[in-house]
Design a protein around this motif. Structure first.
Motif, PDB file in Angstrom:
ATOM      1  N   GLY A   1       0.817  -1.200   0.000  1.00  0.00           N
ATOM      2  CA  GLY A   1       0.000   0.000   0.000  1.00  0.00           C
ATOM      3  C   GLY A   1       0.848   1.245   0.000  1.00  0.00           C
ATOM      4  O   GLY A   1       2.066   1.200  -0.210  1.00  0.00           O
ATOM      5  N   SER A   2       0.201   2.344   0.277  1.00  0.00           N
ATOM      6  CA  SER A   2       0.874   3.647   0.291  1.00  0.00           C
ATOM      7  C   SER A   2       1.324   3.973   1.713  1.00  0.00           C
ATOM      8  O   SER A   2       1.127   3.187   2.636  1.00  0.00           O
ATOM      9  CB  SER A   2      -0.096   4.717  -0.216  1.00  0.00           C
ATOM     10  N   ALA A   3       1.857   5.173   1.873  1.00  0.00           N
ATOM     11  CA  ALA A   3       2.284   5.623   3.203  1.00  0.00           C
ATOM     12  C   ALA A   3       1.093   5.926   4.106  1.00  0.00           C
ATOM     13  O   ALA A   3       1.251   6.065   5.311  1.00  0.00           O
ATOM     14  CB  ALA A   3       3.169   6.856   3.076  1.00  0.00           C
ATOM     15  N   THR A   4      -0.123   5.998   3.533  1.00  0.00           N
ATOM     16  CA  THR A   4      -1.285   6.366   4.341  1.00  0.00           C
ATOM     17  C   THR A   4      -2.338   5.278   4.483  1.00  0.00           C
ATOM     18  O   THR A   4      -3.172   5.348   5.377  1.00  0.00           O
ATOM     19  CB  THR A   4      -1.965   7.619   3.772  1.00  0.00           C
ATOM     20  N   GLU A   5      -2.321   4.270   3.610  1.00  0.00           N
ATOM     21  CA  GLU A   5      -3.266   3.163   3.773  1.00  0.00           C
ATOM     22  C   GLU A   5      -2.825   1.964   2.961  1.00  0.00           C
ATOM     23  O   GLU A   5      -2.143   2.091   1.947  1.00  0.00           O
ATOM     24  CB  GLU A   5      -4.687   3.568   3.404  1.00  0.00           C
ATOM     25  N   GLY A   6      -3.216   0.786   3.456  1.00  0.00           N
ATOM     26  CA  GLY A   6      -2.841  -0.438   2.766  1.00  0.00           C
ATOM     27  C   GLY A   6      -3.221  -1.659   3.561  1.00  0.00           C
ATOM     28  O   GLY A   6      -4.087  -1.609   4.439  1.00  0.00           O
ATOM     29  N   THR A   7      -2.526  -2.762   3.257  1.00  0.00           N
ATOM     30  CA  THR A   7      -2.794  -4.043   3.904  1.00  0.00           C
ATOM     31  C   THR A   7      -1.526  -4.532   4.578  1.00  0.00           C
ATOM     32  O   THR A   7      -0.488  -4.682   3.932  1.00  0.00           O
ATOM     33  CB  THR A   7      -3.268  -5.082   2.869  1.00  0.00           C
ATOM     34  N   LEU A   8      -1.624  -4.761   5.879  1.00  0.00           N
ATOM     35  CA  LEU A   8      -0.515  -5.275   6.671  1.00  0.00           C
ATOM     36  C   LEU A   8      -0.770  -6.751   6.928  1.00  0.00           C
ATOM     37  O   LEU A   8      -1.746  -7.107   7.588  1.00  0.00           O
ATOM     38  CB  LEU A   8      -0.411  -4.507   7.989  1.00  0.00           C
ATOM     39  N   SER A   9       0.079  -7.600   6.386  1.00  0.00           N
ATOM     40  CA  SER A   9      -0.048  -9.052   6.569  1.00  0.00           C
ATOM     41  C   SER A   9       0.824  -9.479   7.736  1.00  0.00           C
ATOM     42  O   SER A   9       1.846  -8.856   8.023  1.00  0.00           O
ATOM     43  CB  SER A   9       0.396  -9.787   5.302  1.00  0.00           C
ATOM     44  N   GLY A  10       0.406 -10.561   8.393  1.00  0.00           N
ATOM     45  CA  GLY A  10       1.216 -11.031   9.495  1.00  0.00           C
ATOM     46  C   GLY A  10       0.681 -12.282  10.133  1.00  0.00           C
ATOM     47  O   GLY A  10      -0.360 -12.808   9.746  1.00  0.00           O
ATOM     48  N   GLU A  11       1.440 -12.756  11.112  1.00  0.00           N
ATOM     49  CA  GLU A  11       1.102 -13.961  11.860  1.00  0.00           C
ATOM     50  C   GLU A  11       0.382 -13.563  13.138  1.00  0.00           C
ATOM     51  O   GLU A  11       0.934 -12.856  13.981  1.00  0.00           O
ATOM     52  CB  GLU A  11       2.372 -14.737  12.187  1.00  0.00           C
ATOM     53  N   PHE A  12      -0.852 -14.029  13.263  1.00  0.00           N
ATOM     54  CA  PHE A  12      -1.694 -13.734  14.414  1.00  0.00           C
ATOM     55  C   PHE A  12      -1.829 -15.007  15.231  1.00  0.00           C
ATOM     56  O   PHE A  12      -2.221 -16.045  14.692  1.00  0.00           O
ATOM     57  CB  PHE A  12      -3.062 -13.246  13.929  1.00  0.00           C
ATOM     58  N   THR A  13      -1.472 -14.927  16.506  1.00  0.00           N
ATOM     59  CA  THR A  13      -1.554 -16.094  17.384  1.00  0.00           C
ATOM     60  C   THR A  13      -2.589 -15.838  18.466  1.00  0.00           C
ATOM     61  O   THR A  13      -2.505 -14.864  19.219  1.00  0.00           O
ATOM     62  CB  THR A  13      -0.189 -16.412  18.023  1.00  0.00           C
ATOM     63  N   LEU A  14      -3.585 -16.723  18.501  1.00  0.00           N
ATOM     64  CA  LEU A  14      -4.675 -16.668  19.468  1.00  0.00           C
ATOM     65  C   LEU A  14      -4.966 -18.081  19.927  1.00  0.00           C
ATOM     66  O   LEU A  14      -5.073 -18.990  19.095  1.00  0.00           O
ATOM     67  CB  LEU A  14      -5.928 -16.048  18.818  1.00  0.00           C
ATOM     68  N   HIS A  15      -5.055 -18.271  21.221  1.00  0.00           N
ATOM     69  CA  HIS A  15      -5.430 -19.578  21.768  1.00  0.00           C
ATOM     70  C   HIS A  15      -4.451 -20.673  21.315  1.00  0.00           C
ATOM     71  O   HIS A  15      -4.837 -21.809  21.062  1.00  0.00           O
ATOM     72  CB  HIS A  15      -6.873 -19.893  21.342  1.00  0.00           C
ATOM     73  N   GLY A  16      -3.169 -20.286  21.162  1.00  0.00           N
ATOM     74  CA  GLY A  16      -2.140 -21.241  20.773  1.00  0.00           C
ATOM     75  C   GLY A  16      -2.102 -21.594  19.298  1.00  0.00           C
ATOM     76  O   GLY A  16      -1.317 -22.435  18.877  1.00  0.00           O
ATOM     77  N   VAL A  17      -2.937 -20.959  18.481  1.00  0.00           N
ATOM     78  CA  VAL A  17      -2.999 -21.227  17.040  1.00  0.00           C
ATOM     79  C   VAL A  17      -2.511 -19.985  16.301  1.00  0.00           C
ATOM     80  O   VAL A  17      -2.957 -18.871  16.586  1.00  0.00           O
ATOM     81  CB  VAL A  17      -4.437 -21.574  16.594  1.00  0.00           C
ATOM     82  N   THR A  18      -1.602 -20.183  15.353  1.00  0.00           N
ATOM     83  CA  THR A  18      -1.074 -19.082  14.554  1.00  0.00           C
ATOM     84  C   THR A  18      -1.591 -19.197  13.129  1.00  0.00           C
ATOM     85  O   THR A  18      -1.488 -20.262  12.510  1.00  0.00           O
ATOM     86  CB  THR A  18       0.462 -19.095  14.555  1.00  0.00           C
ATOM     87  N   LYS A  19      -2.138 -18.102  12.629  1.00  0.00           N
ATOM     88  CA  LYS A  19      -2.645 -18.039  11.255  1.00  0.00           C
ATOM     89  C   LYS A  19      -2.228 -16.703  10.653  1.00  0.00           C
ATOM     90  O   LYS A  19      -2.059 -15.715  11.365  1.00  0.00           O
ATOM     91  CB  LYS A  19      -4.169 -18.161  11.215  1.00  0.00           C
ATOM     92  N   ASN A  20      -2.093 -16.703   9.328  1.00  0.00           N
ATOM     93  CA  ASN A  20      -1.814 -15.465   8.617  1.00  0.00           C
ATOM     94  C   ASN A  20      -3.101 -14.682   8.437  1.00  0.00           C
ATOM     95  O   ASN A  20      -4.127 -15.257   8.058  1.00  0.00           O
ATOM     96  CB  ASN A  20      -1.183 -15.757   7.254  1.00  0.00           C
ATOM     97  N   ILE A  21      -3.033 -13.392   8.741  1.00  0.00           N
ATOM     98  CA  ILE A  21      -4.189 -12.505   8.559  1.00  0.00           C
ATOM     99  C   ILE A  21      -3.727 -11.245   7.834  1.00  0.00           C
ATOM    100  O   ILE A  21      -2.529 -10.947   7.775  1.00  0.00           O
ATOM    101  CB  ILE A  21      -4.875 -12.136   9.890  1.00  0.00           C
ATOM    102  N   ASP A  22      -4.691 -10.499   7.292  1.00  0.00           N
ATOM    103  CA  ASP A  22      -4.432  -9.230   6.623  1.00  0.00           C
ATOM    104  C   ASP A  22      -5.246  -8.132   7.296  1.00  0.00           C
ATOM    105  O   ASP A  22      -6.478  -8.185   7.288  1.00  0.00           O
ATOM    106  CB  ASP A  22      -4.816  -9.303   5.143  1.00  0.00           C
ATOM    107  N   LEU A  23      -4.560  -7.164   7.866  1.00  0.00           N
ATOM    108  CA  LEU A  23      -5.213  -6.011   8.497  1.00  0.00           C
ATOM    109  C   LEU A  23      -5.314  -4.878   7.484  1.00  0.00           C
ATOM    110  O   LEU A  23      -4.336  -4.567   6.797  1.00  0.00           O
ATOM    111  CB  LEU A  23      -4.380  -5.507   9.677  1.00  0.00           C
TER     112      LEU A  23
END
Length: 188
Positions: free
Chosen positions: A112-134
């Motif tokens: 994305g740009s300097a002002t908006e876009g999509t941040l991808s990453g590893e989200f860990t909840l309840h011992g489970v890690t999944k890729n998400i896009d914020l």
């Protein structure tokens, strides 16, 4: 002699490219919030927040794809404004905070740009890690009244709690959880 010429040349290139202007920020927990909302019985949405958050991020307006963040949330800091519900959500039926004391997000890329876009990453909840896009939106940046330099971003994502092993009472309580992250950081 060649070595002494290359070092200033490389430094000049880095300065011109903006890579030296990347800034590291510490998340200001007093001005950062993680909220979530979930459907309750098909009648309403229950909203809750986590009160204890820490993290760091790096932001470079000239090279936003280099931006990154790590956030840690104390799962026991859940607050839904109802003590009995909080106790149930923190218990083994849902978050099981004794076994899973942290919820984490670690970015792996940004588009994305300097002002908006999509941040991808590893989200860990309840011992489970999944890729998400914020979905990320920059709110602003600048000096505060005390001489610190701050920046702030908002992010949203909807996850399915069942994908993280939190599957009690599906039907009565929705599977889709909308997570909203409001981050303000102080440049270090």
């Amino acid at each position: 002699m060649m070595k002494s010429f290359l070092t200033p040349a490389l430094l000049s290139t880095a300065l011109l490219s903006g890579s030296v202007f990347a800034a590291d920020y510490k998340v200001d927990p007093a001005h950062t919030a993680v909220l979530f909302k979930i459907n309750h019985l098909g009648f309403s949405e229950t909203v809750a927040r986590f009160n204890t958050i820490e993290g760091n991020y790096s932001y470079d307006a000239a090279n936003p794809t280099a931006s990154k963040i790590v956030v840690k949330i104390d799962s026991n800091s859940l607050d839904s404004n109802h003590a009995a519900r909080d106790k149930h959500i923190k218990g083994p039926d849902f978050l099981d905070v004794k076994q899973y004391p942290e919820i984490t997000f670690k970015s792996t890329g940004y588009k994305g740009s300097a002002t908006e876009g999509t941040l991808s990453g590893e989200f860990t909840l309840h011992g489970v890690t999944k890729n998400i896009d914020l979905n990320i939106v920059k709110i602003g940046e600048g000096k505060d009244p005390w001489g610190n330099y701050r920046s702030g971003f908002n992010g949203t994502v909807t996850i399915k709690r069942s994908e993280f092993g939190v599957d009690q009472m599906l039907g009565g309580i929705g599977d889709d959880v909308t997570v909203e992250l409001f981050v303000e950081g102080i440049r270090q």
